[in-house]
Design a protein around this motif. Structure first.
Motif, PDB file in Angstrom:
ATOM      1  N   ILE A  18       3.962 -34.545  78.687  1.00 23.55           N
ATOM      2  CA  ILE A  18       4.205 -34.433  77.249  1.00 23.55           C
ATOM      3  C   ILE A  18       3.098 -33.651  76.569  1.00 23.55           C
ATOM      4  O   ILE A  18       3.351 -32.734  75.799  1.00 23.55           O
ATOM      5  CB  ILE A  18       4.392 -35.834  76.618  1.00 23.55           C
ATOM      6  CG1 ILE A  18       5.720 -36.438  77.090  1.00 23.55           C
ATOM      7  CG2 ILE A  18       4.352 -35.750  75.099  1.00 23.55           C
ATOM      8  CD1 ILE A  18       5.884 -37.905  76.772  1.00 23.55           C
ATOM      9  N   VAL A  22       3.385 -30.236  74.574  1.00 20.60           N
ATOM     10  CA  VAL A  22       3.076 -30.238  73.150  1.00 20.60           C
ATOM     11  C   VAL A  22       2.054 -29.165  72.824  1.00 20.60           C
ATOM     12  O   VAL A  22       2.213 -28.415  71.869  1.00 20.60           O
ATOM     13  CB  VAL A  22       2.531 -31.612  72.712  1.00 20.60           C
ATOM     14  CG1 VAL A  22       1.946 -31.554  71.318  1.00 20.60           C
ATOM     15  CG2 VAL A  22       3.647 -32.645  72.749  1.00 20.60           C
ATOM     16  N   ARG A  73       4.159 -34.375  65.809  1.00 19.47           N
ATOM     17  CA  ARG A  73       4.634 -34.067  67.167  1.00 19.47           C
ATOM     18  C   ARG A  73       4.105 -35.076  68.170  1.00 19.47           C
ATOM     19  O   ARG A  73       4.828 -35.516  69.060  1.00 19.47           O
ATOM     20  CB  ARG A  73       4.234 -32.648  67.566  1.00 19.47           C
ATOM     21  CG  ARG A  73       4.730 -32.259  68.942  1.00 19.47           C
ATOM     22  CD  ARG A  73       6.264 -32.369  69.018  1.00 19.47           C
ATOM     23  NE  ARG A  73       6.726 -32.098  70.350  1.00 19.47           N
ATOM     24  CZ  ARG A  73       7.123 -33.031  71.218  1.00 19.47           C
ATOM     25  NH1 ARG A  73       7.095 -34.299  70.878  1.00 19.47           N
ATOM     26  NH2 ARG A  73       7.534 -32.695  72.417  1.00 19.47           N
ATOM     27  N   ARG A  76       6.137 -38.249  67.804  1.00 20.60           N
ATOM     28  CA  ARG A  76       7.445 -38.112  68.467  1.00 20.60           C
ATOM     29  C   ARG A  76       7.294 -38.206  69.974  1.00 20.60           C
ATOM     30  O   ARG A  76       8.120 -38.821  70.647  1.00 20.60           O
ATOM     31  CB  ARG A  76       8.109 -36.792  68.093  1.00 20.60           C
ATOM     32  CG  ARG A  76       8.804 -36.830  66.763  1.00 20.60           C
ATOM     33  CD  ARG A  76       9.654 -35.607  66.540  1.00 20.60           C
ATOM     34  NE  ARG A  76       8.808 -34.416  66.622  1.00 20.60           N
ATOM     35  CZ  ARG A  76       9.245 -33.201  66.875  1.00 20.60           C
ATOM     36  NH1 ARG A  76      10.514 -32.984  67.073  1.00 20.60           N
ATOM     37  NH2 ARG A  76       8.423 -32.183  66.922  1.00 20.60           N
ATOM     38  N   ALA A  77       6.239 -37.602  70.522  1.00 21.36           N
ATOM     39  CA  ALA A  77       5.987 -37.666  71.963  1.00 21.36           C
ATOM     40  C   ALA A  77       5.708 -39.106  72.394  1.00 21.36           C
ATOM     41  O   ALA A  77       6.174 -39.545  73.446  1.00 21.36           O
ATOM     42  CB  ALA A  77       4.817 -36.761  72.336  1.00 21.36           C
ATOM     43  N   GLN A  80       8.987 -40.934  72.445  1.00 20.34           N
ATOM     44  CA  GLN A  80       9.761 -40.479  73.597  1.00 20.34           C
ATOM     45  C   GLN A  80       9.190 -41.069  74.880  1.00 20.34           C
ATOM     46  O   GLN A  80       9.925 -41.535  75.745  1.00 20.34           O
ATOM     47  CB  GLN A  80       9.749 -38.955  73.672  1.00 20.34           C
ATOM     48  CG  GLN A  80      10.564 -38.424  74.840  1.00 20.34           C
ATOM     49  CD  GLN A  80      10.509 -36.908  74.923  1.00 20.34           C
ATOM     50  OE1 GLN A  80       9.534 -36.296  74.493  1.00 20.34           O
ATOM     51  NE2 GLN A  80      11.539 -36.312  75.470  1.00 20.34           N
TER      52      GLN A  80
END
Length: 133
Positions: A18, A22, A73, A76-77, A80
């Motif tokens: 990730i 990113v 971001r 969100r990572a 996830q």
């Protein structure tokens, strides 16, 4: 003990993937790194970080100083990753029990067993444009 080891291994493997996605990934041929939402933050706050792990640790230590787009971001990572961990830990334990954790070996093992992954794990993984998980 074994379950804890797999949780840690899967965490590190997916965190590395990730973070690499990113921020950037340096290609094998020495090409310039790709820009991502945290590229400028890494350049400014973590210029000495060489690996995805070092960059992740550095960004975590500078959380308050990150740009809004990078913070968003990374959040969100994180969300996830939590979903991936919950859905894929059973597959990692079942398919990769003999794999020594570290260096994204668990992620590579899961990729090698892609056809055998549970539907829930497959659905949770990021869509991979021809690359590993």
């Amino acid at each position: 003990m074994l379950r804890k080891r797999f949780h840690q291994a899967v965490w590190m493997a997916f965190l590395g993937l990730i973070i690499r996605g990113v921020m950037w990934s340096t290609l094998a041929l020495g090409q310039a790194p790709r820009r991502g939402p945290c590229f400028e933050d890494v350049q400014q706050l973590c210029p000495d970080a060489k690996t995805a792990r070092e960059r992740a640790q550095c960004l975590k230590s500078h959380k308050a100083e990150l740009s809004p787009v990078c913070k968003e971001r990374l959040e969100r990572a994180r969300v996830q990753f939590t979903a991936i961990k919950e859905e894929c830990i059973g597959d990692a334990e079942r398919l990769c029990q003999d794999v020594t954790p570290g260096g994204a070996r668990i992620a590579r093992c899961l990729q090698a067993h892609k056809a055998e992954l549970s539907a829930a794990c497959k659905d949770t993984l990021p869509k991979s444009r021809g690359k590993s998980i």
